[in-house]
Structures are given as structure tokens and as C-alpha cells.
Design an enzyme around this catalytic site. Structure first.
Site, PDB file in Angstrom:
ATOM      1  N   ALA A  47       0.861  -1.185   0.000  1.00 29.33           N
ATOM      2  CA  ALA A  47       0.000   0.000   0.000  1.00 29.33           C
ATOM      3  C   ALA A  47       0.897   1.235   0.000  1.00 29.33           C
ATOM      4  CB  ALA A  47      -0.866  -0.012   1.252  1.00 29.33           C
ATOM      5  N   GLY A  95       0.471  -5.155   0.515  1.00 24.50           N
ATOM      6  CA  GLY A  95      -0.645  -5.165  -0.436  1.00 24.50           C
ATOM      7  C   GLY A  95      -0.226  -5.682  -1.810  1.00 24.50           C
ATOM      8  N   GLU A 154      -0.483  -9.336  -1.563  1.00 23.16           N
ATOM      9  CA  GLU A 154      -1.920  -9.659  -1.521  1.00 23.16           C
ATOM     10  C   GLU A 154      -2.536  -9.548  -2.910  1.00 23.16           C
ATOM     11  OE1 GLU A 154      -2.535  -6.721   1.623  1.00 23.16           O
ATOM     12  OE2 GLU A 154      -3.266  -8.334   2.900  1.00 23.16           O
ATOM     13  N   GLU A 182       3.772  -5.677   6.974  1.00 26.53           N
ATOM     14  CA  GLU A 182       2.927  -4.662   7.615  1.00 26.53           C
ATOM     15  C   GLU A 182       3.184  -4.541   9.114  1.00 26.53           C
ATOM     16  OE1 GLU A 182       1.866  -6.996   5.435  1.00 26.53           O
ATOM     17  OE2 GLU A 182       0.315  -6.175   4.125  1.00 26.53           O
TER      18      GLU A 182
HETATM   19  N1  CO8 Z   1       4.633   3.291  -0.067  1.00 29.52           N
HETATM   20  C1  CO8 Z   1       5.085   4.482  -0.477  1.00 29.52           C
HETATM   21  N2  CO8 Z   1       6.331   4.667  -0.976  1.00 29.52           N
HETATM   22  C2  CO8 Z   1       7.138   3.594  -1.041  1.00 29.52           C
HETATM   23  C3  CO8 Z   1       6.716   2.312  -0.612  1.00 29.52           C
HETATM   24  C4  CO8 Z   1       5.400   2.182  -0.114  1.00 29.52           C
HETATM   25  N3  CO8 Z   1       4.910   1.000   0.278  1.00 29.52           N
HETATM   26  N4  CO8 Z   1       7.724   1.445  -0.787  1.00 29.52           N
HETATM   27  C5  CO8 Z   1       8.760   2.151  -1.299  1.00 29.52           C
HETATM   28  N5  CO8 Z   1       8.399   3.444  -1.455  1.00 29.52           N
HETATM   29  C6  CO8 Z   1       9.215   4.530  -1.982  1.00 29.52           C
HETATM   30  C7  CO8 Z   1      10.289   4.962  -1.001  1.00 29.52           C
HETATM   31  O1  CO8 Z   1       9.768   5.862  -0.039  1.00 29.52           O
HETATM   32  C8  CO8 Z   1      11.306   5.596  -1.907  1.00 29.52           C
HETATM   33  O2  CO8 Z   1      10.859   6.887  -2.245  1.00 29.52           O
HETATM   34  P1  CO8 Z   1      11.913   8.138  -2.268  1.00 29.52           P
HETATM   35  O3  CO8 Z   1      12.914   7.760  -3.333  1.00 29.52           O
HETATM   36  O4  CO8 Z   1      11.058   9.306  -2.631  1.00 29.52           O
HETATM   37  O5  CO8 Z   1      12.519   8.193  -0.916  1.00 29.52           O
HETATM   38  C9  CO8 Z   1      11.219   4.745  -3.166  1.00 29.52           C
HETATM   39  O6  CO8 Z   1       9.957   4.075  -3.107  1.00 29.52           O
HETATM   40  C10 CO8 Z   1      12.320   3.694  -3.241  1.00 29.52           C
HETATM   41  O7  CO8 Z   1      12.282   2.955  -2.024  1.00 29.52           O
HETATM   42  P2  CO8 Z   1      13.595   2.721  -1.112  1.00 29.52           P
HETATM   43  O8  CO8 Z   1      14.549   3.882  -1.245  1.00 29.52           O
HETATM   44  O9  CO8 Z   1      13.123   2.391   0.262  1.00 29.52           O
HETATM   45  O10 CO8 Z   1      14.224   1.458  -1.854  1.00 29.52           O
HETATM   46  P3  CO8 Z   1      15.090   0.288  -1.196  1.00 29.52           P
HETATM   47  O11 CO8 Z   1      15.567  -0.535  -2.344  1.00 29.52           O
HETATM   48  O12 CO8 Z   1      16.098   0.842  -0.245  1.00 29.52           O
HETATM   49  O13 CO8 Z   1      14.046  -0.565  -0.315  1.00 29.52           O
HETATM   50  C11 CO8 Z   1      11.957  -1.723   0.082  1.00 29.52           C
HETATM   51  C12 CO8 Z   1      13.012  -1.238  -0.962  1.00 29.52           C
HETATM   52  C13 CO8 Z   1      12.629  -2.792   0.993  1.00 29.52           C
HETATM   53  C14 CO8 Z   1      10.818  -2.352  -0.677  1.00 29.52           C
HETATM   54  C15 CO8 Z   1      11.498  -0.520   0.953  1.00 29.52           C
HETATM   55  O14 CO8 Z   1      11.119   0.542   0.082  1.00 29.52           O
HETATM   56  C16 CO8 Z   1      10.321  -0.829   1.832  1.00 29.52           C
HETATM   57  O15 CO8 Z   1      10.501  -1.427   2.879  1.00 29.52           O
HETATM   58  N6  CO8 Z   1       9.100  -0.414   1.438  1.00 29.52           N
HETATM   59  C17 CO8 Z   1       7.910  -0.591   2.237  1.00 29.52           C
HETATM   60  C18 CO8 Z   1       7.438  -2.034   2.206  1.00 29.52           C
HETATM   61  C19 CO8 Z   1       6.239  -2.205   3.112  1.00 29.52           C
HETATM   62  O16 CO8 Z   1       6.317  -2.043   4.305  1.00 29.52           O
HETATM   63  N7  CO8 Z   1       5.089  -2.546   2.519  1.00 29.52           N
HETATM   64  C20 CO8 Z   1       3.856  -2.742   3.252  1.00 29.52           C
HETATM   65  C21 CO8 Z   1       3.032  -1.485   3.163  1.00 29.52           C
HETATM   66  S1  CO8 Z   1       1.576  -1.506   4.178  1.00 29.52           S
HETATM   67  C22 CO8 Z   1       0.487  -2.466   3.273  1.00 29.52           C
HETATM   68  O17 CO8 Z   1       0.768  -2.915   2.203  1.00 29.52           O
HETATM   69  C23 CO8 Z   1      -0.874  -2.678   3.908  1.00 29.52           C
HETATM   70  C24 CO8 Z   1      -1.818  -3.451   2.981  1.00 29.52           C
HETATM   71  C25 CO8 Z   1      -3.237  -3.196   3.385  1.00 29.52           C
HETATM   72  C26 CO8 Z   1      -4.282  -3.475   2.296  1.00 29.52           C
HETATM   73  C27 CO8 Z   1      -3.866  -3.146   0.856  1.00 29.52           C
HETATM   74  C28 CO8 Z   1      -4.380  -1.862   0.380  1.00 29.52           C
HETATM   75  C29 CO8 Z   1      -3.761  -1.315  -0.910  1.00 29.52           C
END
Ligand code: CO8
Length: 261
Positions: free
Chosen positions: A65, A112, A115, A135
Site C-alpha cells: 500500500a 498489499g 496480496e 505490515e
Molecule cells: N509506499 C510508499 N512509498 C514507497 C513504498 C510504499 N509502500 N515502498 C517504497 N516506497 C518509496 C520509497 O519511499 C522511496 O521513495 P523516495 O525515493 O522518494 O525516498 C522509493 O519508493 C524507493 O524505495 P527505497 O529507497 O526504500 O528502496 P530500497 O531498495 O532501499 O528498499 C523496500 C526497498 C525494501 C521495498 C522498501 O522501500 C520498503 O521497505 N518499502 C515498504 C514495504 C512495506 O512495508 N510494505 C507494506 C506497506 S503496508 C500495506 O501494504 C498494507 C496493505 C493493506 C491493504 C492493501 C491496500 C492497498
């Protein structure tokens, strides 16, 4: 139609949707999910399309998400909106599609994103794919089927571990545990998924829809009920011209010409 957050192509009888928010690793903003729903609706309504492929980029199928968008939401907003299952929202469209949809997953497939891949009919993974439900590390939990579909796919022990710790699993572990149907080199992923989808799209449409429905009944019925459903669906194929053509073509040693009738 053109979209802000996805790219849509057709390849013969196959519809291809690419999630396309590269700067956010294809995080599933509401805008993206709405775009996806519209594209899937259009493919579902198009008689020329027999199967759909959903993919992201080599770096990310989807990293979950959109945390930036979600961070200020309150309980009452999500509850009243029935997020993410609201009628007309893209998730509901994905859950209720009748045509098969294949997730072609490379890179991060998290939260997500995982999912969404699991809501497709099967997953073909690139060798660089990473799956997980992180999450819990954000103080929340899966909300679009993660605790349910992952558990059914990989069993309680692994699903519980992944959801409780947020650990990611690689493509090899995902294949070993039954989450993905097979692994291909990342460079071949989309081509392979399109080829698989084209194989399905060439088959009898009514029978393809029935097979999808019947496999899905296995997740919501007892074995006895499921077997009963399957035998009724099997009997019904004998009311189609395509079943007759398929068997006649086999006996006559020629390729079948299915008419979707
Ligand atoms: N949301 C928003 N922005 C994101 C997300 C995200 N989930 N994931 C990555 N980004 C952005 C980063 O903020 C970054 O942006 P910026 O360059 O502007 O700083 C860009 O993408 C690149 O990301 P990273 O610099 O972090 O890249 P890395 O290679 O260092 O890391 C990862 C990659 C490991 C994937 C890391 O980005 C990460 O941990 N992301 C979040 C993963 C996460 O926690 N996902 C779960 C989210 S909550 C969820 O999904 C709830 C589901 C509920 C129902 C579904 C409804 C849609």
C-alpha cells in the site's frame, strides 16, 4: 483509454497491465487501484480478450500500500469506505473477475503487493522476486487477504512466521512452499507470462471460466461440496459445442477450432 498509474497493452487475445509508479516501487495508491479496476473491467468486457497478465517492473511488482497516502488515515475513514473491498474499487474488480489473470512478479512483492499477486489466479515469479507481509513492522497488519490467502497457499507455520516477523522470502522459497507456480529468469518473465496467457486464451472460453470457478470453490467449500460442484461443471461442458469439437478433433488427429460456444 490512458491511465496515470498503469500501462495497458493487448497482445493478441491477452491483456497486459503493468503497474507503473516507478518512483514509489509501484506502491498501491488509491489512484493506481482505481486505474487497475477500470483496465480489468475493460478486459473483462472485451470478447477478444481471453486472459490477462498483471505485472510491475523488474525492480518491483508492488512494495505494498502507499504508506505516504495511508499514514494519516483514521479508523473511521477505512471502516466507512470498507477499504479495500468497497464495490467499484479495483480490489473488488480483481476478486470478482471471471477471466483468468496471471501475476508475473519480479522484484519486491510486499504487503498489499503480495496480496494483489495472491488475488490473481496464479503467480509466475522471476528469479529476483521477494515476497512478504511486512505490515507488522509498520504497526499494522495485512488487510487485503494476506493472513488468509498466504495461509492457504503456504500453510500455517510459514504464513504465521512471515506475517508475525515481516521476513521476506525469495523466489526459491516461494516456489518450494507453493506460493508460485514456477520461476523464470527475470529477463524472460513478461514474455513467458504472455505465452502462458496466450495458451489459455486459445482454449474454450466457457470451459476456462468454469475451471477457474471450480478451482476457487475448493477454497470455500467442504471436499464433498466441491466435488459436487465440479461434477456439475464437468457435466455442463457436455452442453458446449467446444467439448464436442475438442474430442472430435483429437479423434481426427487435428487441432481443435474452439468457438467459445
Ligand atoms: N509506499 C510508499 N512509498 C514507497 C513504498 C510504499 N509502500 N515502498 C517504497 N516506497 C518509496 C520509497 O519511499 C522511496 O521513495 P523516495 O525515493 O522518494 O525516498 C522509493 O519508493 C524507493 O524505495 P527505497 O529507497 O526504500 O528502496 P530500497 O531498495 O532501499 O528498499 C523496500 C526497498 C525494501 C521495498 C522498501 O522501500 C520498503 O521497505 N518499502 C515498504 C514495504 C512495506 O512495508 N510494505 C507494506 C506497506 S503496508 C500495506 O501494504 C498494507 C496493505 C493493506 C491493504 C492493501 C491496500 C492497498
Amino acid at each position: 483509454m490512458s491511465y496515470e498509474n498503469i500501462l495497458v497493452e493487448t497482445h493478441g487475445a491477452v491483456g497486459l497491465v503493468r503497474l507503473n509508479r516507478p518512483k514509489a516501487l509501484n506502491a498501491l495508491s488509491n489512484g493506481l487501484v482505481q486505474d487497475l479496476g477500470k483496465a480489468l473491467d475493460a478486459f473483462e468486457a472485451d470478447d477478444a480478450i481471453g486472459c490477462v497478465v498483471l505485472t510491475g517492473s523488474d525492480r518491483a511488482f508492488a512494495a505494498g500500500a502507499d504508506i505516504t497516502e495511508m499514514k494519516d488515515a483514521g479508523y473511521i475513514d477505512l471502516f466507512l469506505a470498507d477499504f479495500p473491498h468497497a464495490p467499484g474499487f479495483g480490489w473488488r474488480t480483481l476478486y470478482t473477475m471471471r477471466k483468468p489473470i496471471i501475476a508475473a512478479v519480479a522484484g519486491f512483492c510486499l504487503g498489499g503487493g503480495c496480496e494483489m499477486a495472491m488475488a490473481c489466479d496464479f503467480i509466475i515469479a522471476a528469479d529476483n522476486a521477494k515476497f512478504g507481509q511486512p505490515e507488522i513492522t509498520l504497526g499494522t497488519m495485512p488487510g487485503a487477504g494476506g493472513t488468509q490467502r498466504l495461509t492457504r497457499a503456504v500453510g500455517k507455520s510459514k504464513a504465521m512466521e512471515l506475517c508475525l516477523t515481516g521476513r521476506l522470502m525469495d523466489a526459491a522459497e516461494a516456489e518450494r512452499s507453493g506460493l508460485v507456480s514456477r520461476i523464470v529468469p527475470v529477463a524472460d518473465l513478461v514474455e513467458d507470462a504472455l505465452k502462458t496467457a496466450a495458451t489459455i486464451a486459445k482454449l474454450s472460453r466457457p470451459v476456462v471460466l468454469s475451471v477457474k470457478e471450480s478451482v476457487n470453490v475448493a477454497f470455500s467449500s467442504t471436499l464433498q461440496e466441491g466435488l459436487r460442484f465440479e461434477s456439475r461443471a464437468f457435466h455442463a461442458t457436455f452442453a458446449t459445442e467446444d467439448r464436442k469439437e475438442g474430442m472430435t478433433a483429437f479423434v481426427e488427429k487435428r487441432p481443435p477450432q474452439f468457438k467459445n460456444r
